[in-house]
Write an enzyme that holds these catalytic residues in place. Structure first.
Site, PDB file in Angstrom:
ATOM      1  N   LYS A   1      27.296   5.525   4.046  1.00 23.67           N
ATOM      2  CA  LYS A   1      26.657   5.975   2.801  1.00 23.67           C
ATOM      3  C   LYS A   1      25.404   6.744   3.186  1.00 23.67           C
ATOM      4  CE  LYS A   1      27.823   2.825  -0.989  1.00 23.67           C
ATOM      5  NZ  LYS A   1      27.316   1.817  -1.945  1.00 23.67           N
TER       6      LYS A   1
ATOM      7  N   ASN B   1      26.646  -4.436  -3.117  1.00 24.58           N
ATOM      8  CA  ASN B   1      25.603  -4.030  -4.046  1.00 24.58           C
ATOM      9  C   ASN B   1      24.986  -5.231  -4.772  1.00 24.58           C
ATOM     10  OD1 ASN B   1      24.768  -1.487  -6.124  1.00 24.58           O
ATOM     11  ND2 ASN B   1      25.456  -0.966  -4.072  1.00 24.58           N
TER      12      ASN B   1
ATOM     13  N   HIS C   1      12.683  -1.522  -0.090  1.00 22.77           N
ATOM     14  CA  HIS C   1      14.039  -1.714  -0.596  1.00 22.77           C
ATOM     15  C   HIS C   1      14.418  -3.203  -0.562  1.00 22.77           C
ATOM     16  CE1 HIS C   1      18.222  -0.874  -1.460  1.00 22.77           C
ATOM     17  NE2 HIS C   1      18.588  -1.513  -0.365  1.00 22.77           N
TER      18      HIS C   1
ATOM     19  N   GLU D   1      34.227   2.501  -1.813  1.00 24.70           N
ATOM     20  CA  GLU D   1      33.740   1.609  -2.873  1.00 24.70           C
ATOM     21  C   GLU D   1      34.564   1.645  -4.154  1.00 24.70           C
ATOM     22  OE1 GLU D   1      29.417   1.432  -3.023  1.00 24.70           O
ATOM     23  OE2 GLU D   1      29.542   0.774  -5.103  1.00 24.70           O
TER      24      GLU D   1
ATOM     25  N   ARG E   1      33.882  -3.167  -1.707  1.00 26.74           N
ATOM     26  CA  ARG E   1      32.577  -2.665  -1.230  1.00 26.74           C
ATOM     27  C   ARG E   1      31.490  -2.832  -2.290  1.00 26.74           C
ATOM     28  NH1 ARG E   1      30.988   2.486   2.586  1.00 26.74           N
ATOM     29  NH2 ARG E   1      28.806   1.895   2.706  1.00 26.74           N
TER      30      ARG E   1
ATOM     31  N   HIS F   1      17.451  -1.607  -7.356  1.00 25.71           N
ATOM     32  CA  HIS F   1      17.276  -0.148  -7.393  1.00 25.71           C
ATOM     33  C   HIS F   1      16.458   0.287  -8.616  1.00 25.71           C
ATOM     34  CE1 HIS F   1      20.800   1.284  -4.571  1.00 25.71           C
ATOM     35  NE2 HIS F   1      19.721   0.899  -3.920  1.00 25.71           N
TER      36      HIS F   1
ATOM     37  N   ARG G   1      28.674  22.496   6.022  1.00 31.31           N
ATOM     38  CA  ARG G   1      29.746  21.635   5.468  1.00 31.31           C
ATOM     39  C   ARG G   1      30.044  20.397   6.315  1.00 31.31           C
ATOM     40  NH1 ARG G   1      32.242  26.691   4.329  1.00 31.31           N
ATOM     41  NH2 ARG G   1      31.712  27.323   2.211  1.00 31.31           N
TER      42      ARG G   1
ATOM     43  N   HIS H   1      21.404  -5.201  -6.188  1.00 27.92           N
ATOM     44  CA  HIS H   1      20.907  -3.819  -6.215  1.00 27.92           C
ATOM     45  C   HIS H   1      20.812  -3.234  -7.627  1.00 27.92           C
ATOM     46  CE1 HIS H   1      21.564  -4.216  -1.948  1.00 27.92           C
ATOM     47  NE2 HIS H   1      21.111  -2.998  -1.709  1.00 27.92           N
TER      48      HIS H   1
ATOM     49  N   LYS I   1      29.358  -6.620   7.064  1.00 27.27           N
ATOM     50  CA  LYS I   1      29.325  -5.269   6.478  1.00 27.27           C
ATOM     51  C   LYS I   1      30.485  -4.426   7.007  1.00 27.27           C
ATOM     52  CE  LYS I   1      27.202  -1.313   4.926  1.00 27.27           C
ATOM     53  NZ  LYS I   1      26.104  -0.668   4.282  1.00 27.27           N
TER      54      LYS I   1
ATOM     55  N   GLU J   1      18.527  -8.120   3.088  1.00 24.97           N
ATOM     56  CA  GLU J   1      19.923  -7.636   3.137  1.00 24.97           C
ATOM     57  C   GLU J   1      20.808  -8.623   3.909  1.00 24.97           C
ATOM     58  OE1 GLU J   1      20.970  -5.208   1.280  1.00 24.97           O
ATOM     59  OE2 GLU J   1      19.779  -3.368   1.445  1.00 24.97           O
TER      60      GLU J   1
HETATM   61  N1  LIG Z   1      23.174   3.702   3.503  1.00 24.36           N
HETATM   62  C1  LIG Z   1      23.211   2.414   3.259  1.00 24.36           C
HETATM   63  O1  LIG Z   1      24.272   1.767   3.283  1.00 24.36           O
HETATM   64  C2  LIG Z   1      21.929   1.689   2.999  1.00 24.36           C
HETATM   65  C3  LIG Z   1      21.898   0.290   3.075  1.00 24.36           C
HETATM   66  C4  LIG Z   1      20.690  -0.358   2.862  1.00 24.36           C
HETATM   67  C5  LIG Z   1      19.537   0.375   2.615  1.00 24.36           C
HETATM   68  N2  LIG Z   1      19.603   1.721   2.566  1.00 24.36           N
HETATM   69  C6  LIG Z   1      18.386   2.518   2.372  1.00 24.36           C
HETATM   70  O2  LIG Z   1      17.532   2.275   3.482  1.00 24.36           O
HETATM   71  C7  LIG Z   1      16.197   2.571   3.091  1.00 24.36           C
HETATM   72  C8  LIG Z   1      15.276   1.502   3.607  1.00 24.36           C
HETATM   73  O3  LIG Z   1      15.349   1.456   5.010  1.00 24.36           O
HETATM   74  P1  LIG Z   1      14.180   0.754   5.864  1.00 24.36           P
HETATM   75  O4  LIG Z   1      13.790  -0.515   5.233  1.00 24.36           O
HETATM   76  O5  LIG Z   1      14.618   0.774   7.257  1.00 24.36           O
HETATM   77  O6  LIG Z   1      12.947   1.724   5.569  1.00 24.36           O
HETATM   78  P2  LIG Z   1      12.254   2.875   6.419  1.00 24.36           P
HETATM   79  O7  LIG Z   1      13.223   3.708   7.098  1.00 24.36           O
HETATM   80  O8  LIG Z   1      11.287   3.509   5.490  1.00 24.36           O
HETATM   81  O9  LIG Z   1      11.438   2.055   7.513  1.00 24.36           O
HETATM   82  C9  LIG Z   1      10.426   1.175   7.068  1.00 24.36           C
HETATM   83  C10 LIG Z   1       9.077   1.464   7.762  1.00 24.36           C
HETATM   84  O10 LIG Z   1       9.154   0.969   9.089  1.00 24.36           O
HETATM   85  C11 LIG Z   1       8.775   1.993  10.010  1.00 24.36           C
HETATM   86  N3  LIG Z   1       9.548   1.745  11.207  1.00 24.36           N
HETATM   87  C12 LIG Z   1      10.861   2.010  11.434  1.00 24.36           C
HETATM   88  N4  LIG Z   1      11.220   1.508  12.605  1.00 24.36           N
HETATM   89  C13 LIG Z   1      10.145   0.934  13.156  1.00 24.36           C
HETATM   90  C14 LIG Z   1       9.915   0.226  14.360  1.00 24.36           C
HETATM   91  N5  LIG Z   1      10.884  -0.032  15.205  1.00 24.36           N
HETATM   92  N6  LIG Z   1       8.666  -0.236  14.599  1.00 24.36           N
HETATM   93  C15 LIG Z   1       7.659  -0.021  13.705  1.00 24.36           C
HETATM   94  N7  LIG Z   1       7.832   0.622  12.548  1.00 24.36           N
HETATM   95  C16 LIG Z   1       9.060   1.087  12.268  1.00 24.36           C
HETATM   96  C17 LIG Z   1       9.068   3.292   9.311  1.00 24.36           C
HETATM   97  O11 LIG Z   1       8.286   4.322   9.829  1.00 24.36           O
HETATM   98  C18 LIG Z   1       8.703   2.924   7.873  1.00 24.36           C
HETATM   99  O12 LIG Z   1       7.312   3.057   7.692  1.00 24.36           O
HETATM  100  C19 LIG Z   1      16.200   2.676   1.584  1.00 24.36           C
HETATM  101  O13 LIG Z   1      16.080   4.022   1.224  1.00 24.36           O
HETATM  102  C20 LIG Z   1      17.554   2.144   1.188  1.00 24.36           C
HETATM  103  O14 LIG Z   1      18.020   2.707   0.004  1.00 24.36           O
HETATM  104  C21 LIG Z   1      20.772   2.395   2.754  1.00 24.36           C
HETATM  105  O1  LIG Z   2      26.930  -0.055   1.909  1.00 20.71           O
HETATM  106  C1  LIG Z   2      26.990  -0.367   0.723  1.00 20.71           C
HETATM  107  O2  LIG Z   2      27.994  -0.165   0.040  1.00 20.71           O
HETATM  108  C2  LIG Z   2      25.834  -0.990   0.060  1.00 20.71           C
HETATM  109  O3  LIG Z   2      25.850  -1.188  -1.142  1.00 20.71           O
HETATM  110  C3  LIG Z   2      24.675  -1.376   0.912  1.00 20.71           C
HETATM  111  C4  LIG Z   2      23.348  -1.428   0.171  1.00 20.71           C
HETATM  112  O4  LIG Z   2      22.518  -2.348   0.862  1.00 20.71           O
HETATM  113  C5  LIG Z   2      22.619  -0.097   0.157  1.00 20.71           C
HETATM  114  O5  LIG Z   2      21.340  -0.259  -0.366  1.00 20.71           O
HETATM  115  C6  LIG Z   2      23.343   1.049  -0.504  1.00 20.71           C
HETATM  116  O6  LIG Z   2      22.686   2.270  -0.253  1.00 20.71           O
HETATM  117  C7  LIG Z   2      23.418   0.908  -1.976  1.00 20.71           C
HETATM  118  O7  LIG Z   2      24.453   1.678  -2.410  1.00 20.71           O
HETATM  119  P1  LIG Z   2      24.389   2.613  -3.686  1.00 20.71           P
HETATM  120  O8  LIG Z   2      25.763   3.191  -3.735  1.00 20.71           O
HETATM  121  O9  LIG Z   2      24.073   1.737  -4.845  1.00 20.71           O
HETATM  122  O10 LIG Z   2      23.327   3.617  -3.446  1.00 20.71           O
HETATM  123 ZN   LIG Z   3      20.530  -2.197   0.123  1.00 19.68          ZN
END
Ligand SMILES: NC(=O)c1ccc[n+]([C@@H]2O[C@H](COP(=O)([O-])OP(=O)(O)OC[C@H]3O[C@@H](n4cnc5c(N)ncnc54)[C@H](O)[C@@H]3O)[C@@H](O)[C@H]2O)c1
Ligand SMILES: O=C(O)C(=O)C[C@@H](O)[C@H](O)[C@H](O)COP(=O)(O)O
Ligand SMILES: [Zn+2]
Length: 357
Positions: free
Chosen positions: A138, A238, A258, A230, A234, A245, A117, A241, A220, A180
């Site tokens: 998130k 998006n 992404h 959100e 917030r 997405h 949990r 997106h 951010k 981003e």
């Molecule tokens: N939670 C949120 O608020 C939020 C916001 C934006 C994006 N996201 C999510 O984030 C994800 C994308 O993240 P990402 O672009 O970091 O992708 P990722 O985590 O897949 O990393 C991209 C690639 O780079 C490699 N990599 C990572 N760090 C490295 C480094 N320092 N040197 C060399 N290679 C490296 C990884 O192994 C991978 O192959 C998506 O799933 C997206 O939905 C979430």
């Molecule tokens: O933090 C947020 O809020 C965002 O929307 C950041 C986005 O860059 C990110 O990709 C987020 O995961 C998208 O949100 P979602 O709720 O549509 O999944």
């Molecule tokens: Zn994003």
């Protein structure tokens, strides 16, 4: 080192941004944990896992390594990590460290949010994109019907951003992360947007990159602090997106990164905004910048009805109506409901517009 504090409903956490921070992890642990599980992917493990392990307290440290890439943000990998956590004997006083990009951050964060949990976790982002994903809490995994459909809001205990790790990123990951930053600039800061439009992202100096990341994080952090779950502002994070997405899910996770998908989505949001509000926004300038920086700006051969169906499973959709984030101007975001038929018309004109760019 710069520190930015974020207050959430359950805790306050610090984002530390600086050089060599991965070699000083111990100083960021505010508690004594019964055990620590470092979750990372295979690429990042080969580059930085040893540095992290060598700098953690010596007792009960475990590691789980997942395949690199978006495809790991699924139920099966989530379950595998839960199994490993149980087998390692993690308890409620344990810590998970998410070492990697947004995929590892979202996935390991969701494991932490649900294991017994909820246990503590720390983000150690290693991509430019993860300046966004590691902040705001998130956490999620994907469903084949849509991105991040299974998840939670679950803030980390700390974010430790060692900018030295960014030197090993590929060009593709650099452009993914800068998309981003462009988004954050478009929703909140015209000067930042104009600055970014002059940047050659593959030849940016260390100083320049850190400046851009800190500005993106400040934008951010201020937004998530104002509206953690959100219900209001917030939603602006998006921008781009709704289509972004849908493209990721429709083309198959990992086909576009992404950020590459968000880049196309940003152009679409600007295209719709210009048409709806009869205004001129920097569409042409942004297309040119994306093209100069080698973004795959695709606009043809897409199945518009399939994309619309994906957009309707977006988390912003209400009563099956698509809600898009649009711009009345740079740094003036708004949300707006659109009919499917309107989206279809705009997708068609968007594709035509991209073909002549
Ligand atoms: N939670 C949120 O608020 C939020 C916001 C934006 C994006 N996201 C999510 O984030 C994800 C994308 O993240 P990402 O672009 O970091 O992708 P990722 O985590 O897949 O990393 C991209 C690639 O780079 C490699 N990599 C990572 N760090 C490295 C480094 N320092 N040197 C060399 N290679 C490296 C990884 O192994 C991978 O192959 C998506 O799933 C997206 O939905 C979430
Ligand atoms: O933090 C947020 O809020 C965002 O929307 C950041 C986005 O860059 C990110 O990709 C987020 O995961 C998208 O949100 P979602 O709720 O549509 O999944
Ligand atoms: Zn994003």
């Amino acid at each position: 080192m710069e520190k930015i504090l974020v207050k959430s409903s359950t805790n306050a956490y610090t984002i530390s941004i600086g050089e060599s921070l991965r070699l000083q992890i111990k100083q960021f642990l505010n508690k004594e944990y019964s055990s620590i599980l470092v979750v990372t992917d295979e690429h990042v493990a080969a580059l930085y896992l040893k540095d992290i392990l060598e700098n953690l307290p010596a007792y009960r440290v475990f590691q789980s390594i997942v395949p690199a890439g978006e495809k790991s943000k699924n139920l099966q990998t989530f379950y595998q990590l839960q199994t490993e956590a149980i087998e390692f004997g993690l308890d409620r006083e344990s810590l998970i460290i998410a070492l990697g990009g947004g995929v590892v951050g979202d996935l390991a964060g969701f494991v932490a949010a649900t294991y017994m949990r909820g246990i503590d976790y720390i983000q150690i982002p290693t991509t430019i994109l993860a300046h966004d994903s590691s902040v705001g809490g998130k956490v999620a995994i994907n469903h084949e019907f849509g991105k991040n459909l299974i998840g939670n809001f679950y803030p980390p205990e700390a974010v430790i951003y060692d900018v030295d790790t960014l030197h090993s990123l590929s060009e593709r990951e650099v452009r993914s992360g800068y998309a981003e930053l462009i988004k954050e600039a478009l929703i909140a800061d015209k000067n930042f947007f104009n600055t970014l439009l002059m940047v050659d992202i593959y030849n940016v100096s260390n100083h320049g990159l850190q400046k851009h990341l800190k500005q993106g994080i400040r934008i951010k952090a201020a937004i998530v602090e104002a509206d953690e779950r959100e219900s209001g502002v917030r939603k602006y994070l998006n921008l781009g997106h709704t289509l972004g997405h849908a493209l990721e899910a429709e083309l198959g996770y990992g086909t576009l990164t992404h950020g590459e998908a968000v880049a196309i989505g940003l152009l679409f949001s600007i295209h719709v905004s210009e048409a709806l509000y009869s205004i001129k926004l920097p569409f042409d300038e942004l297309v040119q910048w994306f093209k100069t920086n080698k973004y795959p700006i695709i606009g043809t051969d897409l199945n518009n009805l399939a994309l619309i169906s994906k957009m309707k499973s977006d988390k912003k959709a209400l009563k099956s109506k698509i809600q898009m984030v649009l711009l009345e101007d740079v740094a003036k975001p708004v949300t707006r409901e659109l009919e499917d038929t309107e989206i279809e018309i705009y997708l068609t004109s968007f594709e035509r517009r991209l073909m002549v760019q």
